[in-house]
Motif scaffolding. Sequence first.
Motif, PDB file in Angstrom:
ATOM      1  N   SER A 205       7.727 -19.098  -5.885  1.00  0.00           N
ATOM      2  CA  SER A 205       7.926 -18.615  -7.248  1.00  0.00           C
ATOM      3  C   SER A 205       8.045 -17.093  -7.272  1.00  0.00           C
ATOM      4  CB  SER A 205       6.772 -19.077  -8.114  1.00  0.00           C
ATOM      5  OG  SER A 205       6.944 -18.649  -9.425  1.00  0.00           O
ATOM      6  N   LYS A 206       7.180 -16.406  -6.491  1.00  0.00           N
ATOM      7  CA  LYS A 206       7.232 -14.934  -6.420  1.00  0.00           C
ATOM      8  C   LYS A 206       8.537 -14.469  -5.786  1.00  0.00           C
ATOM      9  CE  LYS A 206       2.290 -14.054  -6.326  1.00  0.00           C
ATOM     10  NZ  LYS A 206       1.171 -13.556  -5.539  1.00  0.00           N
ATOM     11  N   LYS A 207       8.945 -15.167  -4.703  1.00  0.00           N
ATOM     12  CA  LYS A 207      10.197 -14.807  -4.045  1.00  0.00           C
ATOM     13  C   LYS A 207      11.382 -15.036  -4.984  1.00  0.00           C
ATOM     14  CE  LYS A 207       8.761 -15.441   0.709  1.00  0.00           C
ATOM     15  NZ  LYS A 207       8.932 -16.169   1.946  1.00  0.00           N
TER      16      LYS A 207
ATOM     17  N   ASN B 246      18.637  -9.474  -8.408  1.00  0.00           N
ATOM     18  CA  ASN B 246      19.946  -9.888  -8.928  1.00  0.00           C
ATOM     19  C   ASN B 246      20.245  -9.170 -10.247  1.00  0.00           C
ATOM     20  OD1 ASN B 246      22.348 -11.288  -8.840  1.00  0.00           O
ATOM     21  ND2 ASN B 246      21.526 -13.029  -9.989  1.00  0.00           N
ATOM     22  N   THR B 247      19.256  -9.068 -11.120  1.00  0.00           N
ATOM     23  CA  THR B 247      19.417  -8.370 -12.404  1.00  0.00           C
ATOM     24  C   THR B 247      19.709  -6.894 -12.148  1.00  0.00           C
ATOM     25  OG1 THR B 247      17.893  -9.913 -13.479  1.00  0.00           O
ATOM     26  CG2 THR B 247      18.294  -7.818 -14.587  1.00  0.00           C
ATOM     27  N   ARG B 248      18.942  -6.293 -11.219  1.00  0.00           N
ATOM     28  CA  ARG B 248      19.145  -4.887 -10.893  1.00  0.00           C
ATOM     29  C   ARG B 248      20.551  -4.670 -10.319  1.00  0.00           C
ATOM     30  NH1 ARG B 248      15.416  -3.478  -6.765  1.00  0.00           N
ATOM     31  NH2 ARG B 248      14.043  -4.690  -8.049  1.00  0.00           N
ATOM     32  N   LEU B 249      20.983  -5.579  -9.423  1.00  0.00           N
ATOM     33  CA  LEU B 249      22.329  -5.477  -8.844  1.00  0.00           C
ATOM     34  C   LEU B 249      23.407  -5.622  -9.918  1.00  0.00           C
ATOM     35  CD1 LEU B 249      21.981  -7.465  -5.485  1.00  0.00           C
ATOM     36  CD2 LEU B 249      22.424  -5.031  -5.745  1.00  0.00           C
ATOM     37  N   ASN B 250      23.198  -6.561 -10.827  1.00  0.00           N
ATOM     38  CA  ASN B 250      24.164  -6.734 -11.923  1.00  0.00           C
ATOM     39  C   ASN B 250      24.229  -5.483 -12.795  1.00  0.00           C
ATOM     40  OD1 ASN B 250      25.103  -9.269 -11.269  1.00  0.00           O
ATOM     41  ND2 ASN B 250      23.515 -10.327 -12.445  1.00  0.00           N
ATOM     42  N   ASN B 251      23.052  -4.909 -13.083  1.00  0.00           N
ATOM     43  CA  ASN B 251      23.018  -3.678 -13.879  1.00  0.00           C
ATOM     44  C   ASN B 251      23.697  -2.526 -13.133  1.00  0.00           C
ATOM     45  OD1 ASN B 251      21.674  -4.932 -15.966  1.00  0.00           O
ATOM     46  ND2 ASN B 251      19.636  -4.280 -15.293  1.00  0.00           N
ATOM     47  N   ASP B 252      23.375  -2.416 -11.811  1.00  0.00           N
ATOM     48  CA  ASP B 252      24.019  -1.377 -10.998  1.00  0.00           C
ATOM     49  C   ASP B 252      25.533  -1.580 -10.955  1.00  0.00           C
ATOM     50  OD1 ASP B 252      21.576  -0.241 -10.485  1.00  0.00           O
ATOM     51  OD2 ASP B 252      21.407  -0.986  -8.422  1.00  0.00           O
ATOM     52  N   ASN B 253      25.952  -2.832 -10.815  1.00  0.00           N
ATOM     53  CA  ASN B 253      27.368  -3.160 -10.769  1.00  0.00           C
ATOM     54  C   ASN B 253      28.057  -2.739 -12.075  1.00  0.00           C
ATOM     55  OD1 ASN B 253      29.743  -4.157  -9.685  1.00  0.00           O
ATOM     56  ND2 ASN B 253      29.359  -6.246 -10.378  1.00  0.00           N
ATOM     57  N   VAL B 254      27.427  -3.020 -13.186  1.00  0.00           N
ATOM     58  CA  VAL B 254      27.975  -2.625 -14.494  1.00  0.00           C
ATOM     59  C   VAL B 254      28.055  -1.097 -14.575  1.00  0.00           C
ATOM     60  CG1 VAL B 254      27.489  -2.581 -16.973  1.00  0.00           C
ATOM     61  CG2 VAL B 254      27.250  -4.723 -15.699  1.00  0.00           C
TER      62      VAL B 254
END
Length: 192
Positions: free
Chosen positions: A9-11, A19-27
Amino acid sequence: MFSKTDSLSKKNQKLGDNNTRLNNDNVTYKSQVKSLKKEIEQVKQESTDVDKVKNEFVANVTHELRTPVNGILGNTMELLEAETDEKCLQKLRMIERGCKDMHALINNILDFSKLEAGKFTLEKREFDFRKTIDYIKGNHIHKITEKGLEFFVTISPEVPTHIIGDELRIVQILNNLLSNATKFTSVGKIAV
């Protein structure tokens, strides 16, 4: 068993956060790339506008230069047809030659784009070197002797009468050298 589920669950949570951070960085990166592309297009347009203004300026200046030169040349040609005194004819021929040189210089200004593109080439034509030197000497002798300076021109007998080169550039260079020599020499002589 509980600890494996907690660990998974932690992983899973970490993966989700990454994934959220990567999506935000990608945007963010896409936005920055879009902004940079827009800036590049703006700079390209400004560069095109500057080139257009520069070309219009050069065209206007060369036109303004060509107009009086054409007038002087036209009047000189008329005088050449009517004049019989050899001394006057010689001076008129110098004026005619000077006007033709000015035309050549004006054409070079119009070919400025060749200079910018690194495609400017020297002409290779046969011309009478001694006549060219006489022309240059005639352009400067009055001003030099008016300053009280002596003026000597020596051409080695080993230099052929006709040489191959860019006559206009040679005239430009020697005119500049003699103008500077006249300007900065207060006593003595100027020798070429």
